[in-house]
Motif scaffolding. Sequence first.
Motif, PDB file in Angstrom:
ATOM      1  N   VAL A 185       0.850  -1.193   0.000  1.00 40.45           N
ATOM      2  CA  VAL A 185       0.000   0.000   0.000  1.00 40.45           C
ATOM      3  C   VAL A 185       0.883   1.239   0.000  1.00 40.45           C
ATOM      4  O   VAL A 185       1.825   1.347   0.799  1.00 40.45           O
ATOM      5  N   LEU A 186       0.579   2.177  -0.882  1.00 41.43           N
ATOM      6  CA  LEU A 186       1.226   3.487  -0.922  1.00 41.43           C
ATOM      7  C   LEU A 186       0.163   4.516  -0.573  1.00 41.43           C
ATOM      8  O   LEU A 186      -0.890   4.569  -1.205  1.00 41.43           O
ATOM      9  N   ILE A 187       0.432   5.331   0.443  1.00 44.98           N
ATOM     10  CA  ILE A 187      -0.604   6.240   0.925  1.00 44.98           C
ATOM     11  C   ILE A 187      -0.018   7.621   1.196  1.00 44.98           C
ATOM     12  O   ILE A 187       1.141   7.750   1.594  1.00 44.98           O
ATOM     13  N   GLY A 188      -0.813   8.657   0.959  1.00 47.27           N
ATOM     14  CA  GLY A 188      -0.367  10.014   1.263  1.00 47.27           C
ATOM     15  C   GLY A 188      -1.172  11.042   0.509  1.00 47.27           C
ATOM     16  O   GLY A 188      -2.155  10.730  -0.160  1.00 47.27           O
ATOM     17  N   ASP A 189      -0.723  12.291   0.632  1.00 46.79           N
ATOM     18  CA  ASP A 189      -1.429  13.370  -0.065  1.00 46.79           C
ATOM     19  C   ASP A 189      -0.837  13.625  -1.449  1.00 46.79           C
ATOM     20  O   ASP A 189      -1.407  14.395  -2.231  1.00 46.79           O
ATOM     21  N   PHE A 190       0.318  13.004  -1.753  1.00 47.97           N
ATOM     22  CA  PHE A 190       0.953  13.123  -3.069  1.00 47.97           C
ATOM     23  C   PHE A 190       1.032  14.586  -3.511  1.00 47.97           C
ATOM     24  O   PHE A 190       0.600  14.953  -4.605  1.00 47.97           O
ATOM     25  N   ASP A 191       1.597  15.408  -2.610  1.00 46.91           N
ATOM     26  CA  ASP A 191       1.645  16.842  -2.887  1.00 46.91           C
ATOM     27  C   ASP A 191       2.843  17.246  -3.745  1.00 46.91           C
ATOM     28  O   ASP A 191       3.093  18.414  -3.970  1.00 46.91           O
ATOM     29  N   ARG A 192       3.605  16.260  -4.217  1.00 47.08           N
ATOM     30  CA  ARG A 192       4.673  16.530  -5.185  1.00 47.08           C
ATOM     31  C   ARG A 192       4.348  15.785  -6.479  1.00 47.08           C
ATOM     32  O   ARG A 192       3.358  15.080  -6.560  1.00 47.08           O
ATOM     33  N   ALA A 213      -6.032  13.706   0.360  1.00 48.72           N
ATOM     34  CA  ALA A 213      -5.548  15.085   0.297  1.00 48.72           C
ATOM     35  C   ALA A 213      -5.741  15.857   1.590  1.00 48.72           C
ATOM     36  O   ALA A 213      -5.318  17.005   1.691  1.00 48.72           O
ATOM     37  N   ASP A 214      -6.355  15.253   2.594  1.00 46.89           N
ATOM     38  CA  ASP A 214      -6.615  15.911   3.875  1.00 46.89           C
ATOM     39  C   ASP A 214      -5.332  16.494   4.454  1.00 46.89           C
ATOM     40  O   ASP A 214      -4.379  15.768   4.749  1.00 46.89           O
ATOM     41  N   GLN A 215      -5.300  17.814   4.635  1.00 48.15           N
ATOM     42  CA  GLN A 215      -4.126  18.481   5.196  1.00 48.15           C
ATOM     43  C   GLN A 215      -4.225  18.644   6.708  1.00 48.15           C
ATOM     44  O   GLN A 215      -3.336  19.231   7.333  1.00 48.15           O
ATOM     45  N   GLU A 216      -5.286  18.132   7.313  1.00 48.74           N
ATOM     46  CA  GLU A 216      -5.461  18.232   8.765  1.00 48.74           C
ATOM     47  C   GLU A 216      -4.807  17.062   9.493  1.00 48.74           C
ATOM     48  O   GLU A 216      -4.786  17.038  10.725  1.00 48.74           O
ATOM     49  N   SER A 217      -4.300  16.078   8.758  1.00 48.70           N
ATOM     50  CA  SER A 217      -3.631  14.948   9.388  1.00 48.70           C
ATOM     51  C   SER A 217      -2.337  14.650   8.649  1.00 48.70           C
ATOM     52  O   SER A 217      -2.199  14.955   7.465  1.00 48.70           O
ATOM     53  N   THR A 218      -1.387  14.080   9.360  1.00 45.05           N
ATOM     54  CA  THR A 218      -0.127  13.716   8.733  1.00 45.05           C
ATOM     55  C   THR A 218      -0.308  12.439   7.909  1.00 45.05           C
ATOM     56  O   THR A 218      -1.282  11.702   8.088  1.00 45.05           O
ATOM     57  N   ASP A 219       0.658  12.162   7.045  1.00 49.93           N
ATOM     58  CA  ASP A 219       0.586  10.923   6.267  1.00 49.93           C
ATOM     59  C   ASP A 219       0.633   9.702   7.184  1.00 49.93           C
ATOM     60  O   ASP A 219      -0.003   8.684   6.897  1.00 49.93           O
ATOM     61  N   LEU A 220       1.374   9.797   8.285  1.00 51.85           N
ATOM     62  CA  LEU A 220       1.426   8.671   9.218  1.00 51.85           C
ATOM     63  C   LEU A 220       0.066   8.432   9.860  1.00 51.85           C
ATOM     64  O   LEU A 220      -0.387   7.282   9.984  1.00 51.85           O
TER      65      LEU A 220
END
Length: 220
Positions: A57-64, A84-91
């Motif tokens: 599994v690859l997870i995150g906001d992919f902001d790059r 894309a939620d910016q209120e929580s960290t990727d972890l």
Amino acid sequence: MSSHHIIRENQEPALIIANGEACSMDLLNELLEWSPLVVVLDSAMERVMELGIKVDVLIGDFDRDFDAHYYREKQYPIEIIHQADQESTDLEKAFHYLLSRNFTAVNVVWATGKRADHAFTNISNIVRFRDRLKIVLFDDYSKIYTIPYTFEKWYAAQTIISLIPIGTVHGISTQNLLYPLDNETLTVGYRTGSSNRVKEDGFVKITYTDGDLLMMECHD
């Protein structure tokens, strides 16, 4: 490519690879061997692929810049989750994902070192999940996890133990530590239980009445 697919049952902890300082390959391989699911945060993906590790599994906001097709081709089969939620960290996103999959335990590596703000947030935020997910953070020098109000475990003499409060923790009492606590209070930033030691081979018992208390088993 390293394979971790030894077990496919949720009774074993999943593994999250974050994007802090890398741990030794000995530690990483030890955790991979028993992990039924490997989750990687998006910012660490290139580093993980360089090690030849199979990712589930690859997870995150992919902001790059992000090329989903590239990762699907290189790591097939892989689940890619964009949040894309910016209120929580990727972890934190990864923790919530594991809860949605009914996992009850997870080991985390590469969550400390490098940027101090990331390391502090990663360590302190695990208390938010204490009643839902057993989280253990590993690096080459420490093993970090929350402990329940009554905790008992066997240790060898001179094992370094640090009791670190998140906020304020009341009513802490210990047995078999070199510097004992007796119904005492610890507060982050003011008084912590850092660098205590196990007095003699045997069980260490720790109790407290309220708050969030981290156990850090450390070695130099």
